[in-house]
Design an enzyme around this catalytic site. Structure first.
Site, PDB file in Angstrom:
ATOM      1  N   ARG A 151       5.768   4.163 -17.961  1.00 19.99           N
ATOM      2  CA  ARG A 151       4.827   5.531 -17.571  1.00 19.99           C
ATOM      3  C   ARG A 151       4.960   6.068 -16.472  1.00 19.99           C
ATOM      4  NH1 ARG A 151       0.850   3.301 -14.524  1.00 19.99           N
ATOM      5  NH2 ARG A 151       0.677   0.996 -14.372  1.00 19.99           N
ATOM      6  N   TYR A 208       9.005  -4.023  -9.992  1.00 20.08           N
ATOM      7  CA  TYR A 208       7.955  -3.722 -10.798  1.00 20.08           C
ATOM      8  C   TYR A 208       8.157  -3.582 -12.158  1.00 20.08           C
ATOM      9  CZ  TYR A 208       3.175  -1.975 -11.424  1.00 20.08           C
ATOM     10  OH  TYR A 208       1.869  -1.526 -11.896  1.00 20.08           O
ATOM     11  N   CYS A 215       0.827  -1.308  -0.071  1.00 15.32           N
ATOM     12  CA  CYS A 215      -0.133   0.031  -0.163  1.00 15.32           C
ATOM     13  C   CYS A 215       0.813   1.208   0.176  1.00 15.32           C
ATOM     14  CB  CYS A 215      -0.852  -0.035   1.279  1.00 15.32           C
ATOM     15  SG  CYS A 215       0.001  -0.263   2.715  1.00 15.32           S
ATOM     16  N   HIS A 216       0.301   2.269  -0.225  1.00  8.65           N
ATOM     17  CA  HIS A 216       1.080   3.694  -0.253  1.00  8.65           C
ATOM     18  C   HIS A 216       0.331   4.812   0.506  1.00  8.65           C
ATOM     19  CE1 HIS A 216       2.568   1.869  -4.200  1.00  8.65           C
ATOM     20  NE2 HIS A 216       1.356   1.472  -4.434  1.00  8.65           N
ATOM     21  N   SER A 246       5.743   6.193  -6.831  1.00  8.15           N
ATOM     22  CA  SER A 246       6.682   7.022  -7.737  1.00  8.15           C
ATOM     23  C   SER A 246       6.397   8.503  -7.936  1.00  8.15           C
ATOM     24  CB  SER A 246       6.632   6.443  -9.377  1.00  8.15           C
ATOM     25  OG  SER A 246       5.095   6.808  -9.697  1.00  8.15           O
ATOM     26  N   ASP A 305      -2.881  -2.485  -2.479  1.00  6.47           N
ATOM     27  CA  ASP A 305      -2.430  -1.613  -3.352  1.00  6.47           C
ATOM     28  C   ASP A 305      -3.164  -0.046  -3.005  1.00  6.47           C
ATOM     29  OD1 ASP A 305      -0.961  -0.673  -5.623  1.00  6.47           O
ATOM     30  OD2 ASP A 305      -2.781  -1.008  -6.925  1.00  6.47           O
ATOM     31  N   ASN A 317      -3.260   5.830 -10.373  1.00  3.95           N
ATOM     32  CA  ASN A 317      -3.781   5.521 -11.497  1.00  3.95           C
ATOM     33  C   ASN A 317      -4.935   5.027 -12.011  1.00  3.95           C
ATOM     34  OD1 ASN A 317      -1.292   7.071 -12.520  1.00  3.95           O
ATOM     35  ND2 ASN A 317      -0.106   5.557 -12.041  1.00  3.95           N
ATOM     36  N   TYR A 330       1.869  11.434 -11.975  1.00  7.50           N
ATOM     37  CA  TYR A 330       0.422  11.667 -11.683  1.00  7.50           C
ATOM     38  C   TYR A 330       0.287  12.539 -10.564  1.00  7.50           C
ATOM     39  CZ  TYR A 330       1.493   7.727  -8.594  1.00  7.50           C
ATOM     40  OH  TYR A 330       2.087   6.853  -7.651  1.00  7.50           O
TER      41      TYR A 330
HETATM   42  O1  LIG Z   1       1.134   1.093  -6.772  1.00 12.31           O
HETATM   43  C1  LIG Z   1       1.220   0.098  -7.821  1.00 12.31           C
HETATM   44  O2  LIG Z   1       1.648  -0.991  -7.138  1.00 12.31           O
HETATM   45  C2  LIG Z   1       1.098   0.428  -9.087  1.00 12.31           C
HETATM   46  C3  LIG Z   1       1.073   1.765  -9.824  1.00 12.31           C
HETATM   47  C4  LIG Z   1       1.919   2.926  -9.242  1.00 12.31           C
HETATM   48  C5  LIG Z   1       3.300   2.592  -8.722  1.00 12.31           C
HETATM   49  O3  LIG Z   1       3.756   1.783  -8.571  1.00 12.31           O
HETATM   50  C6  LIG Z   1       4.191   3.921  -8.461  1.00 12.31           C
HETATM   51  O4  LIG Z   1       3.306   4.918  -8.701  1.00 12.31           O
HETATM   52  O5  LIG Z   1       5.156   3.904  -7.950  1.00 12.31           O
HETATM   53  C7  LIG Z   1       0.922   1.484 -11.151  1.00 12.31           C
HETATM   54  O6  LIG Z   1       0.801   0.521 -11.864  1.00 12.31           O
HETATM   55  O7  LIG Z   1       0.722   3.175 -11.715  1.00 12.31           O
END
Ligand SMILES: O=C(O)/C=C(\CC(=O)C(=O)O)C(=O)O
Length: 294
Positions: free
Chosen positions: A130, A157, A32-33, A77, A249, A254, A49
């Site tokens: 992306r 990832y 999770c974030h 990210s 997650d 996104n 984003y």
């Molecule tokens: O959060 C995830 O697992 C997937 C993401 C975002 C991501 O990884 C990030 O922003 O670092 C995605 O596919 O856009």
């Protein structure tokens, strides 16, 4: 889609359902974030984003609603290589969260030590074009060597179309490897389709590759009840029960045009991990071994 006056998007529901599945005591949401709050922790100039604030308090409220006990906060990210927002989330958790950082490969040993003291236990390498401008494999290998002494792992990832080109890099990593969202296979191919077969071969190449069996919302184009995801992923959980991890997650970066219901995601768990023993491994034993072994 919900966008505020500054153009910042919300990719999560404000009204998640209460899941029918009750996770075992001590369950960990291992992916999770947090976003911001941007007033305190601004986004990176390179962010792809601009999300609305998804604060630690909101994450912990969701954790409690879903019946979980702990979180692993993965640096997203949009915060680049400044891990302050992730560290803030961990610091506010009463020791119930740990984290995965994103770092400039030139980070000093002292900065790595500070991240460790703040609850970081891994470093994330993101290969999605992306989301990031570059992913220098040679520099990543150097920093992976330097985190060995801390007992950390790397989280990577990538999407299924580059699995082949990732193999030498993954083979060269000197620490355990965790793969986000199974390397994003096409689950509509089924459990024996080309993507899942190639992914299993990767798992068989080393016994210290772990996998997050996450994101039915991203991977199953038919959406709820995520039948294709369940069909493809259940055999994986049964074949590698000691190497699987699960996470919401949240706040689903996104995903603003297809916002998932977090309660619905939790109700996928007993369909991919069908016994209490598999559920305990997936949600408690495995993440505790990886993130709370000290
Ligand atoms: O959060 C995830 O697992 C997937 C993401 C975002 C991501 O990884 C990030 O922003 O670092 C995605 O596919 O856009």
């Amino acid at each position: 889609m919900s966008t505020d006056e500054q153009g910042r998007v919300r990719s999560w529901t404000l009204t998640p359902s209460k899941p029918a599945f009750v996770p075992p005591p001590g369950a960990v949401d291992a992916h999770c974030h947090v976003f911001g709050p941007a007033a305190d922790f601004p986004f990176s100039a390179k962010a792809k984003y601009q999300p609305q604030d998804a604060t630690p308090e909101m994450l912990f409220a969701l954790r409690d609603r879903l019946g979980f006990a702990r979180n692993v906060i993965v640096q997203a990210s949009c915060h680049g290589t400044d891990n302050a927002a992730t560290l803030n989330g961990i610091a506010k958790s009463n020791a119930l969260a740990r984290g995965v950082a994103v770092a400039d490969p030139a980070i000093s040993d002292e900065e790595l030590d500070a991240l460790h003291a703040g609850g970081i236990r891994g470093i994330r390498f993101n290969f999605l074009k992306r989301l990031v401008d570059d992913a220098p494999k040679d520099k990543f290998l150097e920093v992976a060597q330097r985190i060995r002494r801390l007992g950390w792992h790397v989280v990577i990832y990538f999407e299924a179309d580059i699995l082949d080109e990732m193999k030498p890099f993954i083979a060269a990593l000197p620490v355990p490897v965790v793969i986000d969202h199974m390397g994003r296979p096409d689950v509509t191919q089924g459990p024996d389709g080309a993507d899942m077969t190639a992914f299993r071969a990767l798992l068989d190449s080393r016994d210290d590759i772990w996998v997050k069996v996450t994101c039915p919302d991203r991977l199953d184009p038919k959406g709820e009840p995520y039948d294709d995801f369940v069909a493809a992923v259940r055999p994986l959980v049964e074949a590698y029960p000691d190497r699987v991890l699960w996470g919401t997650d949240w706040p689903h970066p996104n995903m603003e045009t297809r916002i998932p219901d977090d309660g619905g995601l939790v109700d996928v768990i007993p369909r991919i991990a069908v016994t209490e023993e598999l559920q305990r491994k997936l949600l408690v034993d495995n993440p505790m071994r990886l993130y709370w072994s000290d």
